[in-house]
Scaffold this motif. Sequence first.
Motif, PDB file in Angstrom:
ATOM      1  N   PRO A   5       5.272  -8.337  -8.996  1.00  0.00           N
ATOM      2  CA  PRO A   5       5.141  -7.479  -7.819  1.00  0.00           C
ATOM      3  C   PRO A   5       6.524  -7.204  -7.213  1.00  0.00           C
ATOM      4  N   VAL A   6       6.641  -6.097  -6.529  1.00  0.00           N
ATOM      5  CA  VAL A   6       7.840  -5.821  -5.736  1.00  0.00           C
ATOM      6  C   VAL A   6       7.502  -6.223  -4.307  1.00  0.00           C
ATOM      7  N   SER A   7       8.356  -7.030  -3.709  1.00  0.00           N
ATOM      8  CA  SER A   7       8.140  -7.494  -2.333  1.00  0.00           C
ATOM      9  C   SER A   7       8.974  -6.632  -1.399  1.00  0.00           C
ATOM     10  N   LEU A   8       8.291  -5.909  -0.516  1.00  0.00           N
ATOM     11  CA  LEU A   8       8.964  -4.967   0.376  1.00  0.00           C
ATOM     12  C   LEU A   8       9.093  -5.538   1.786  1.00  0.00           C
ATOM     13  N   ASN A   9      10.286  -5.446   2.332  1.00  0.00           N
ATOM     14  CA  ASN A   9      10.538  -5.791   3.729  1.00  0.00           C
ATOM     15  C   ASN A   9      10.152  -4.562   4.549  1.00  0.00           C
ATOM     16  N   VAL A  10       9.067  -4.648   5.314  1.00  0.00           N
ATOM     17  CA  VAL A  10       8.581  -3.487   6.066  1.00  0.00           C
ATOM     18  C   VAL A  10       8.775  -3.689   7.570  1.00  0.00           C
ATOM     19  N   LYS A  11       8.941  -2.569   8.281  1.00  0.00           N
ATOM     20  CA  LYS A  11       9.129  -2.623   9.734  1.00  0.00           C
ATOM     21  C   LYS A  11       7.813  -2.740  10.479  1.00  0.00           C
ATOM     22  N   ASP A  12       6.770  -2.061   9.991  1.00  0.00           N
ATOM     23  CA  ASP A  12       5.453  -2.065  10.627  1.00  0.00           C
ATOM     24  C   ASP A  12       4.410  -2.188   9.521  1.00  0.00           C
ATOM     25  N   ILE A  13       3.862  -3.373   9.357  1.00  0.00           N
ATOM     26  CA  ILE A  13       2.955  -3.630   8.237  1.00  0.00           C
ATOM     27  C   ILE A  13       1.712  -2.753   8.288  1.00  0.00           C
ATOM     28  N   ASN A  14       1.226  -2.415   9.464  1.00  0.00           N
ATOM     29  CA  ASN A  14       0.045  -1.554   9.566  1.00  0.00           C
ATOM     30  C   ASN A  14       0.343  -0.141   9.082  1.00  0.00           C
ATOM     31  N   LYS A  15       1.489   0.401   9.461  1.00  0.00           N
ATOM     32  CA  LYS A  15       1.873   1.738   8.996  1.00  0.00           C
ATOM     33  C   LYS A  15       2.116   1.724   7.486  1.00  0.00           C
ATOM     34  N   SER A  16       2.756   0.671   6.986  1.00  0.00           N
ATOM     35  CA  SER A  16       3.015   0.571   5.549  1.00  0.00           C
ATOM     36  C   SER A  16       1.715   0.441   4.766  1.00  0.00           C
ATOM     37  N   LYS A  17       0.785  -0.347   5.275  1.00  0.00           N
ATOM     38  CA  LYS A  17      -0.522  -0.500   4.627  1.00  0.00           C
ATOM     39  C   LYS A  17      -1.203   0.860   4.512  1.00  0.00           C
ATOM     40  N   GLU A  18      -1.223   1.600   5.596  1.00  0.00           N
ATOM     41  CA  GLU A  18      -1.859   2.913   5.592  1.00  0.00           C
ATOM     42  C   GLU A  18      -1.169   3.854   4.602  1.00  0.00           C
ATOM     43  N   PHE A  19       0.158   3.839   4.580  1.00  0.00           N
ATOM     44  CA  PHE A  19       0.918   4.692   3.661  1.00  0.00           C
ATOM     45  C   PHE A  19       0.536   4.393   2.219  1.00  0.00           C
ATOM     46  N   TYR A  20       0.556   3.104   1.846  1.00  0.00           N
ATOM     47  CA  TYR A  20       0.264   2.739   0.455  1.00  0.00           C
ATOM     48  C   TYR A  20      -1.212   2.933   0.111  1.00  0.00           C
ATOM     49  N   GLU A  21      -2.101   2.830   1.090  1.00  0.00           N
ATOM     50  CA  GLU A  21      -3.506   3.165   0.846  1.00  0.00           C
ATOM     51  C   GLU A  21      -3.631   4.642   0.481  1.00  0.00           C
ATOM     52  N   ASN A  22      -2.821   5.496   1.119  1.00  0.00           N
ATOM     53  CA  ASN A  22      -2.830   6.919   0.795  1.00  0.00           C
ATOM     54  C   ASN A  22      -2.328   7.190  -0.619  1.00  0.00           C
ATOM     55  N   LEU A  23      -1.568   6.246  -1.189  1.00  0.00           N
ATOM     56  CA  LEU A  23      -1.111   6.359  -2.581  1.00  0.00           C
ATOM     57  C   LEU A  23      -2.086   5.703  -3.551  1.00  0.00           C
ATOM     58  N   GLY A  24      -3.222   5.225  -3.046  1.00  0.00           N
ATOM     59  CA  GLY A  24      -4.241   4.645  -3.904  1.00  0.00           C
ATOM     60  C   GLY A  24      -4.221   3.131  -4.002  1.00  0.00           C
ATOM     61  N   PHE A  25      -3.336   2.470  -3.250  1.00  0.00           N
ATOM     62  CA  PHE A  25      -3.299   1.006  -3.263  1.00  0.00           C
ATOM     63  C   PHE A  25      -4.410   0.460  -2.375  1.00  0.00           C
ATOM     64  N   LYS A  26      -4.915  -0.709  -2.756  1.00  0.00           N
ATOM     65  CA  LYS A  26      -5.925  -1.401  -1.961  1.00  0.00           C
ATOM     66  C   LYS A  26      -5.448  -2.818  -1.691  1.00  0.00           C
ATOM     67  N   ALA A  27      -5.776  -3.341  -0.512  1.00  0.00           N
ATOM     68  CA  ALA A  27      -5.421  -4.727  -0.188  1.00  0.00           C
ATOM     69  C   ALA A  27      -6.039  -5.640  -1.230  1.00  0.00           C
ATOM     70  N   PHE A  28      -5.263  -6.568  -1.720  1.00  0.00           N
ATOM     71  CA  PHE A  28      -5.680  -7.451  -2.811  1.00  0.00           C
ATOM     72  C   PHE A  28      -5.808  -8.888  -2.308  1.00  0.00           C
ATOM     73  N   VAL A  29      -4.756  -9.415  -1.744  1.00  0.00           N
ATOM     74  CA  VAL A  29      -4.753 -10.729  -1.099  1.00  0.00           C
ATOM     75  C   VAL A  29      -3.777 -10.671   0.065  1.00  0.00           C
ATOM     76  N   GLY A  30      -3.822 -11.675   0.910  1.00  0.00           N
ATOM     77  CA  GLY A  30      -2.881 -11.758   2.016  1.00  0.00           C
ATOM     78  C   GLY A  30      -3.590 -11.797   3.348  1.00  0.00           C
ATOM     79  N   ASP A  31      -2.791 -11.812   4.398  1.00  0.00           N
ATOM     80  CA  ASP A  31      -3.316 -11.885   5.756  1.00  0.00           C
ATOM     81  C   ASP A  31      -2.442 -11.015   6.649  1.00  0.00           C
ATOM     82  N   ILE A  32      -2.930  -9.841   6.956  1.00  0.00           N
ATOM     83  CA  ILE A  32      -2.139  -8.888   7.744  1.00  0.00           C
ATOM     84  C   ILE A  32      -1.799  -9.460   9.126  1.00  0.00           C
ATOM     85  N   THR A  33      -2.634 -10.372   9.657  1.00  0.00           N
ATOM     86  CA  THR A  33      -2.328 -10.986  10.956  1.00  0.00           C
ATOM     87  C   THR A  33      -1.144 -11.944  10.862  1.00  0.00           C
ATOM     88  N   GLN A  34      -0.808 -12.366   9.633  1.00  0.00           N
ATOM     89  CA  GLN A  34       0.373 -13.206   9.413  1.00  0.00           C
ATOM     90  C   GLN A  34       1.538 -12.371   8.883  1.00  0.00           C
TER      91      GLN A  34
END
Length: 123
Positions: free
Chosen positions: A7-36
């Motif tokens: 995997p590529v590990s990305l340092n993001v500024k706003d995880i919610n905005k990044s999640k939404e962006f990558y969902e628009n590219l067809g990615f789906k949450a796989f594992v993890g905890d967005i609250t962390q």
Amino acid sequence: MKLGAFPVSLNVKDINKSKEFYENLGFKAFVGDITQNWLIMKNENSVIGLFQGMFEKNILTFNPGWNQNAENLDSFMDIRDLQKQLKEKGIKMLTEADETSEGPASFTIEDPDGNSILVDQHR
């Protein structure tokens, strides 16, 4: 040399905005905890990790012992053996796995352009 899942590990500024962006590219949450402030996302065999406030730069990550679905592989090269081989080739370690230990461990190296590479064994 088999390095495992990639995997590529990305340092993001706003995880919610990044999640939404990558969902628009067809990615789906796989594992993890967005609250962390971390989330691993997948699109077929492509895997990215979103990490907010955990490290400075993007990181290339390899996970010995896992496939792209984070499933254990029956056979894999232990991280301590990978580390020894890289040292023998003159690769400088930024952090090292304890070669007297067993199980989970990690080490960090850097490519010639300053890109961080984390080799992180979870089992």
